[in-house]
Every structure is written in C-alpha cells, then in structure tokens.
Design a protein around this motif. Structure first.
Motif, mmCIF file in Angstrom:
data_model
loop_
_atom_site.group_PDB
_atom_site.id
_atom_site.type_symbol
_atom_site.label_atom_id
_atom_site.label_comp_id
_atom_site.label_asym_id
_atom_site.label_seq_id
_atom_site.Cartn_x
_atom_site.Cartn_y
_atom_site.Cartn_z
ATOM 1 N N GLU A 372 0.892 -1.251 0.042
ATOM 2 C CA GLU A 372 0.001 -0.032 0.030
ATOM 3 C C GLU A 372 0.925 1.226 -0.047
ATOM 4 O OE1 GLU A 372 -2.503 -0.359 3.351
ATOM 5 O OE2 GLU A 372 -3.921 -2.104 2.494
ATOM 6 N N LEU A 376 0.855 4.060 -2.758
ATOM 7 C CA LEU A 376 0.407 5.362 -2.583
ATOM 8 C C LEU A 376 1.638 6.422 -2.865
ATOM 9 C CD1 LEU A 376 -1.293 4.916 0.913
ATOM 10 C CD2 LEU A 376 -2.360 5.833 -1.073
ATOM 11 N N TRP A 382 -6.453 5.501 -3.170
ATOM 12 C CA TRP A 382 -6.864 4.394 -2.427
ATOM 13 C C TRP A 382 -8.073 3.625 -3.102
ATOM 14 C CZ3 TRP A 382 -5.021 1.680 1.395
ATOM 15 C CH2 TRP A 382 -4.266 2.100 2.233
ATOM 16 N N GLU A 386 -7.853 -0.578 -3.764
ATOM 17 C CA GLU A 386 -8.829 -1.418 -3.429
ATOM 18 C C GLU A 386 -9.306 -2.117 -4.524
ATOM 19 O OE1 GLU A 386 -10.163 -2.224 -0.409
ATOM 20 O OE2 GLU A 386 -8.662 -0.809 0.645
#
Length: 395
Positions: A372, A376, A382, A386
């Motif tokens: 993650e 990022l 996000w 996902e």
C-alpha cells in the motif's frame, strides 16, 4: 529501483544497491512471494535459528516488498505505473516469461523510455541457452569450470558453498547498474545491462582459461606443499593443528626477516638458501625445516611471533571465526541487523564503503509488507488500490 527477481543472484544486487543508498522495491508474486521464502519450511533452511530466515535476509535486506500477480492485467498495470518513476528495472526472469508477463524491455520502456533495464541470467542473453534456467550451482560452479578448477584430480567434484556465485554475481550487477547510471547522466543514453553466471565464472577463471588456450591441455603449474617453488609461499601446520599461510613472492626481500623471526637465523648464511635460485633448488629441504619449526608452537604463539613480520601472512580461518576477527570488527564488515520481527542476526554486508562509513543494514521485508505504501507513493489512490486488491492483482 524496481526489482522483479527471485532467489539470490539478482536480488543480491538489490541488497547491495540498497546499502549504497537506493530505494529498492521488490516485486514478489502475490501468492507465496519469492520462492526462496519457502526454503525455511522445506528443511533446506533450519527453522530453529531464532526466527531468522537467512536465505531471505541475505539478498533482500533494506528493500520494500509488494505482492503483485503479474498474470493479471491489474498487476501489469501496477508494475508499469511503478516503472514510470524508477531509474532502474532489474529482473531474473527468463525471456519467455518476461514476454508472457509483459515485463520485457519494450514493455517497461513503453512506460519509461529512460529506464535502465537489467537482466541477470544463467547463460547470457544470446545463443541457444538464453531461455534455459540456471542457478549458480550449475551455471557458475559446474558449467563455468569453477568447481572443477578447485577439485583435486581423480576425486568427485566438490560441492559449492551456498550462494557462492550468486553473491559475487549480485555485486557485479550492482557495479553494472552504477556504471549505467553514470553513463546516462554523462551522455543522456540509457542502457540494457546483462550479467550472467557463466560469464562471471569465465572471468573468475581468467588465468586458467588463458593458459588452456596458450598451452593446450597443459594446466597451470601445480605444486604440492613439499615441492613449492618458493618456500615463503605456502601453508604451515602449527602445533595445535591450525595452518598459517605465508605469501611473500619476493623471497630475497623477506627471507632473512622470516628466518630471524622463526628462530632460524643460521639459515640466512646457509649457502643452500643464499638466493631465490638456491632456495628453489633446495626447496624440499627448506620446507622440511620450516615444517618442523612451525610444528613447535601453537597458533596463538605464532600470532605473536609473526606480528612484526612486514611480509604478508595470515591464518587459515573457518567462516565462523570471521565475526570475531579484529579487522572485521574494526571495519564493521559483519554488523548486527534485525528482522522485521526484531530478531537479531549478524550479516556480512557488501565490502564497499564510502567516506569510511560502515554499512548499517536494515532487515529484509515481509512478503508484501509495503504494498500500500509503495502504491500510494507512486500516485495510485486508495480507490484504485482497493480495485487492484479486489481483483487479486496485488496483495
């Protein structure tokens, strides 16, 4: 640097570059991760070592790990997105697999035309074996001739030590990456960098290979201990069964000093040993005398006796003695690192130091630990993360 590689050879390059200050993102398969992680459950890596999987820590220290399924469109999108902001892409995957997964040179350069593309292989990028799998045990040690060169005649081949060629190869790749980065900065031209284990072996055996072609089947001159041409180059057994290696090629320069230190000053004036030619002619007798002298003292005693010697000498040590070697300690060659779970272990780091600063290694990441964070940092929001997770593209 973006690393899509497994096992030790190519990942070892990423570990070195991380110690040199690079940010290294390790792309591991979403399911299971780098297959080397499994060695601790297969019995090849002892499980009772304080929770330290040394075969993962060794080539992966200091990296960030993301779990990606490159067989999915989303996984390939993630790698392409990460490549946009990376200076270097390094891989150990075979050509057919790179094409199938969409990570070959043209694929990665479509995302970043300036990226340096690095390939580590068993047998090089050209020829009929370019797509053949290789490990250092077969590509470097066996086919490369290293094992045969180190095996005594008329005996079965000796086994390679773990990662023997891989670690040398990783250091070589790291040097190639550094040179390619300099070239790009100086000329604006990017590079494809190739290092193979077979090529590394050929380079390591340069004297043997050259002699084989210069003199046909005649090997390099081979001498046993008792008939070594220079008695000041050889291994001498101590009273307690250890060995001291003398390595003084300029025998005329060092012979008087050595004889005085070992308690045989009478041999300096002995006409049998008056010069290098005389010592060569009477070498068997001189070696016999020196064998007798070295057998009279323990290793600890010889360390003190030979301490003033200006010529080169050393003790034949076991690997387990290196962490306690005073020079190793003084220079920080085997510092203490910790796994991500906090377990301490000692790890030899790369031998290059800058501005006399000792290397302080970080532990290897857990499988997919930084997925993650890395996405990022690459500008993937996000919502997309996902989406990739739900599709099974990333861990």
């Amino acid at each position: 640097m973006l690393e899509v590689a497994a096992w030790t050879f190519v990942p070892a390059a990423g570990a070195v570059l991380a110690e040199w200050g690079a940010e290294v993102i390790k792309v591991e398969p979403r399911d299971g991760g780098d297959p080397q992680r499994g060695l601790i459950t297969s019995g090849l890596v002892p499980a009772g070592a304080g929770g330290v999987n040394y075969m993962i820590e060794m080539p992966n220290r200091g990296k960030k790990s993301i779990g990606v399924d490159l067989t999915t469109p989303g996984g390939r999108e993630v790698v392409a997105e990460l490549a946009k902001s990376c200076d270097v892409f390094v891989t150990s995957y075979l050509p057919s697999r790179r094409k199938r997964l969409g990570i070959d040179v043209d694929d990665i350069r479509a995302a970043n035309p300036e990226i340096i593309y690095v390939r580590g292989s068993g047998y090089g990028p050209r020829g009929q074996d370019a797509d053949r799998p290789g490990y250092d045990g077969v590509s470097y040690w066996c086919r490369g001739g290293v094992g045969r060169a180190l095996t005594p005649d008329d005996t079965a081949p000796i086994r390679q030590r773990p990662a023997f060629g891989d670690l040398l190869g990783g250091l070589t790749i790291a040097g190639g990456v550094a040179a390619a980065l300099y070239k790009r900065k100086a000329t604006g031209v990017t590079s494809i960098v190739d290092v193979s284990l077979l090529g590394l072996a050929a380079y390591n055996l340069t004297p043997d290979v050259m002699v084989s072609k210069l003199y046909g089947s005649q090997p390099l001159p081979s001498f046993g201990h008792s008939d070594a041409p220079n008695p000041l180059v050889g291994d001498y057994r101590t009273k307690d069964g250890r060995y001291i290696t003398l390595m003084m090629l300029q025998s005329d320069r060092y012979f008087p000093e050595v004889m005085n230190l070992i308690g045989r000053p009478d041999l300096v004036a002995d006409q049998r040993f008056a010069d290098a030619a005389s010592r060569f002619h009477n070498r068997a007798e001189l070696i016999r005398i020196m064998d007798d002298v070295f057998a009279q003292h323990t290793l600890a005693e010889w360390r003190e006796i030979l301490r003033p010697l200006t010529g080169a000498w050393g003790v034949v040590q076991a690997p387990g003695e290196l962490p306690d070697d005073p020079a190793v300690i003084a220079n920080g060659y085997i510092p203490t690192a910790t796994t991500m779970s906090g377990a301490p272990y000692q790890l030899p780091v790369n031998p290059v130091q800058f501005d006399e600063q000792q290397v302080v290694p970080a532990g290897a990441p857990e499988h997919g630990q930084h997925t993650e964070q890395v996405l990022l940092d690459a500008g993937i929001d996000w919502e997309r993360i996902e989406k990739y997770k739900n599709e099974g593209a990333v861990l």
